[in-house]
Design an enzyme around this catalytic site. Structure first.
Site, PDB file in Angstrom:
ATOM      1  CE  LYS A 198      98.559  28.211  48.503  1.00  0.00           C
ATOM      2  NZ  LYS A 198      97.235  27.729  48.158  1.00  0.00           N
TER       3      LYS A 198
ATOM      4  CG  ASP B 236      98.540  28.374  53.064  1.00  0.00           C
ATOM      5  OD1 ASP B 236      98.004  27.278  53.339  1.00  0.00           O
ATOM      6  OD2 ASP B 236      98.592  28.812  51.894  1.00  0.00           O
ATOM      7  N   GLY B 237      97.289  28.436  56.432  1.00  0.00           N
ATOM      8  CA  GLY B 237      96.066  27.808  56.948  1.00  0.00           C
ATOM      9  C   GLY B 237      95.848  28.101  58.414  1.00  0.00           C
ATOM     10  N   GLY B 238      94.872  28.920  58.707  1.00  0.00           N
ATOM     11  CA  GLY B 238      94.450  29.130  60.092  1.00  0.00           C
ATOM     12  C   GLY B 238      95.189  30.217  60.843  1.00  0.00           C
TER      13      GLY B 238
ATOM     14  CE1 TYR C 256      85.144  30.493  45.358  1.00  0.00           C
ATOM     15  CE2 TYR C 256      85.948  32.683  45.932  1.00  0.00           C
ATOM     16  CZ  TYR C 256      86.086  31.500  45.236  1.00  0.00           C
ATOM     17  OH  TYR C 256      87.178  31.306  44.420  1.00  0.00           O
TER      18      TYR C 256
ATOM     19  CG  HIS D 200      93.288  25.045  48.232  1.00  0.00           C
ATOM     20  ND1 HIS D 200      94.083  24.785  47.147  1.00  0.00           N
ATOM     21  CD2 HIS D 200      92.450  26.021  47.817  1.00  0.00           C
ATOM     22  CE1 HIS D 200      93.738  25.569  46.137  1.00  0.00           C
ATOM     23  NE2 HIS D 200      92.749  26.328  46.524  1.00  0.00           N
TER      24      HIS D 200
ATOM     25  CB  THR E 174      98.044  25.548  43.594  1.00  0.00           C
ATOM     26  OG1 THR E 174      98.464  26.819  44.097  1.00  0.00           O
ATOM     27  CG2 THR E 174      97.042  24.935  44.556  1.00  0.00           C
TER      28      THR E 174
ATOM     29  N   PRO F  77      97.724  33.433  47.751  1.00  0.00           N
ATOM     30  CG  PRO F  77      98.245  31.600  46.399  1.00  0.00           C
ATOM     31  CD  PRO F  77      98.621  32.278  47.684  1.00  0.00           C
TER      32      PRO F  77
HETATM   33  C1  LIG Z   1      88.258  32.191  48.733  1.00  0.00           C
HETATM   34  C2  LIG Z   1      89.566  31.508  48.569  1.00  0.00           C
HETATM   35  C3  LIG Z   1      90.092  31.357  47.299  1.00  0.00           C
HETATM   36  C4  LIG Z   1      91.329  30.719  47.120  1.00  0.00           C
HETATM   37  N1  LIG Z   1      91.864  30.651  45.874  1.00  0.00           N
HETATM   38  C5  LIG Z   1      93.083  30.094  45.725  1.00  0.00           C
HETATM   39  C6  LIG Z   1      93.728  30.106  44.458  1.00  0.00           C
HETATM   40  O1  LIG Z   1      93.223  30.654  43.482  1.00  0.00           O
HETATM   41  N2  LIG Z   1      94.934  29.498  44.361  1.00  0.00           N
HETATM   42  C7  LIG Z   1      95.556  28.891  45.429  1.00  0.00           C
HETATM   43  O2  LIG Z   1      96.645  28.359  45.292  1.00  0.00           O
HETATM   44  N3  LIG Z   1      94.975  28.898  46.640  1.00  0.00           N
HETATM   45  C8  LIG Z   1      93.779  29.498  46.818  1.00  0.00           C
HETATM   46  N4  LIG Z   1      93.226  29.545  48.065  1.00  0.00           N
HETATM   47  C9  LIG Z   1      93.970  28.980  49.222  1.00  0.00           C
HETATM   48  C10 LIG Z   1      94.900  30.027  49.851  1.00  0.00           C
HETATM   49  O3  LIG Z   1      96.002  30.296  49.027  1.00  0.00           O
HETATM   50  C11 LIG Z   1      95.461  29.555  51.187  1.00  0.00           C
HETATM   51  O4  LIG Z   1      96.023  28.274  51.035  1.00  0.00           O
HETATM   52  C12 LIG Z   1      94.437  29.537  52.309  1.00  0.00           C
HETATM   53  O5  LIG Z   1      93.495  30.571  52.179  1.00  0.00           O
HETATM   54  C13 LIG Z   1      95.177  29.673  53.636  1.00  0.00           C
HETATM   55  O6  LIG Z   1      94.317  29.535  54.687  1.00  0.00           O
HETATM   56  P1  LIG Z   1      93.678  30.777  55.498  1.00  0.00           P
HETATM   57  O7  LIG Z   1      92.609  31.341  54.626  1.00  0.00           O
HETATM   58  O8  LIG Z   1      93.162  30.091  56.712  1.00  0.00           O
HETATM   59  O9  LIG Z   1      94.780  31.766  55.783  1.00  0.00           O
HETATM   60  C14 LIG Z   1      92.007  30.194  48.259  1.00  0.00           C
HETATM   61  C15 LIG Z   1      91.475  30.362  49.530  1.00  0.00           C
HETATM   62  C16 LIG Z   1      90.277  31.019  49.701  1.00  0.00           C
HETATM   63  C17 LIG Z   1      89.752  31.213  51.109  1.00  0.00           C
END
Ligand SMILES: Cc1cc2nc3c(=O)[nH]c(=O)nc-3n(C[C@H](O)[C@H](O)[C@H](O)COP(=O)(O)O)c2cc1C
Length: 366
Positions: free
Chosen positions: A238, A293-295, A33, A262, A164, A86
């Site tokens: 987002k 965001d991301g990575g 997850y 995401h 989002t 988030p």
């Molecule tokens: C387990 C998990 C749950 C997430 N849940 C949400 C969420 O509820 N709402 C949302 O906008 N993004 C969600 N995201 C995306 C994060 O906000 C973000 O875009 C992403 O984790 C960034 O990448 P990174 O994990 O590589 O830093 C989630 C990401 C993960 C890993």
């Protein structure tokens, strides 16, 4: 479910140590997850690879007196240009859930963006970390329901909202399916309990299995423009990857966009966010708030994103790893390590302030 918090001398010492300890300690379901991406995981790993392949050419002998990582964003002062992204269900990682994360954010003066899918009540999280006043919404099937969720957040004291827009349906999550991931009975999106999910009616003339069921509940630009007009708080979008979508967000009055896929959890094969960022900044101009965001796994990655035009970044999985390993202490330590690494990267590359981080210092090998 939760890990026992170690003494501080048993804490991991580096960010990578947090990531490997978290990966090793998580149950296979939590690993699927929190750490995997959708599909083949191509987009999730492209996010990280894009940063690993970027090169920073440092500048020497510049005056670094009075330097700091501080930035202004949407009328707020941030001690460093990053926020906690988030993410849902912190209680899967630690019993104290989002409250632990908010406490750590408060201790480090960093802001957490609270997910609509928080596993702890809004008020409890707000009182654990009053400085974290950003809230992330999902579209809840109708204008009225989404507006009511936004209002609930504003009433609880949140002042900056993020909608989002990149997850109209869940991505194809192979790893979760294989691990048979499901929420345990004591973890749920408690703040959404009072919102009834959109009713799906079965239709005689159905052409498509999924489209026909959900398309009517999904927003379009007109709905988002309406929401922005009715809200008395800045709303960022987002999940933007296309420059035209960023321009559209700017036209309808969004307070900013977050370049995001995401964390690779929705459309696998979407581009890495770092590669998408420059064209988006070029389209909307240098003054419009573009976050990404991301990575991001290290402080120097924040510098790279800023060089390419991001005003700030959000950080997801590294925070989840800190929470999994050592609760609020772990999150606090991860935040501190990220900030220290950013400061070191700035000093080593001749940047006293974030304004000194210049585009031509970074070369992308994409
Ligand atoms: C387990 C998990 C749950 C997430 N849940 C949400 C969420 O509820 N709402 C949302 O906008 N993004 C969600 N995201 C995306 C994060 O906000 C973000 O875009 C992403 O984790 C960034 O990448 P990174 O994990 O590589 O830093 C989630 C990401 C993960 C890993």
């Amino acid at each position: 479910m939760s890990f026992t918090a170690p003494d501080s001398d048993q804490l991991p010492r580096t960010l990578n140590d947090y990531y490997s300890r978290a990966r090793a300690g998580m149950s296979p379901r939590n690993r699927a997850y929190f750490l995997a991406g959708a599909g083949d995981g191509q987009t999730a790993s492209a996010n990280e690879t894009a940063f690993q392949q970027a090169e920073v050419t440092p500048r020497m002998l510049r005056d670094l007196r009075g330097g700091s990582t501080e930035v202004s964003l949407l009328g707020q002062k941030l001690v460093a240009p990053f926020l906690i992204a988030p993410f849902a269900y912190h209680r899967l990682l630690h019993d104290a859930g989002e409250s632990a994360t908010a406490r750590a954010a408060e201790a480090q003066s960093i802001k957490m963006v609270l997910s609509a899918q928080s596993s702890e009540p809004l008020d409890r999280v707000r009182s654990s970390g009053p400085g974290s006043d950003w809230f992330q919404l999902h579209w809840l099937g109708s204008r009225e329901a989404t507006q009511a969720l936004a209002q609930m957040a504003l009433d609880a004291g949140f002042t900056r909202l993020i909608l989002t827009i990149d997850a109209p349906v869940q991505g194809v999550r192979d790893r979760e399916i294989e691990a048979q991931f499901q929420l345990p009975p004591d973890v749920s999106a408690v703040n959404l309990a009072r919102f009834t999910p959109p009713a799906f009616t079965s239709r005689e003339d159905a052409q498509s299995i999924i489209f026909d069921h959900i398309a009517e509940t999904l927003p379009t630009w007109a709905d988002i423009a309406w929401l922005i007009e009715t809200l008395e708080a800045p709303l960022l979008l987002k999940g933007v990857l296309h420059p035209e979508d960023a321009a559209q967000a700017q036209r309808i009055g969004a307070a900013g966009v977050i370049v995001s896929n995401h964390g690779g959890r929705v459309l696998d094969r979407a581009p890495s966010t770092l590669s998408a960022l420059p064209a988006i900044v070029a389209k909307v101009g240098p003054d419009y708030p573009v976050l990404m965001d991301g990575g991001i796994r290290r402080g120097v990655d924040i510098l790279i994103a800023l060089a390419l035009g991001a005003k700030a970044v959000l950080i997801g999985r590294p925070i989840a790893c800190g929470l999994a390993v050592a609760g609020d202490l772990g999150v606090s330590h991860v935040l501190r390590l990220l900030r220290d690494e950013l400061e070191i990267a700035m000093l080593l590359s001749g940047c006293a302030t974030v304004q000194d981080i210049e585009r031509d210092m970074v070369h992308l090998k994409l």
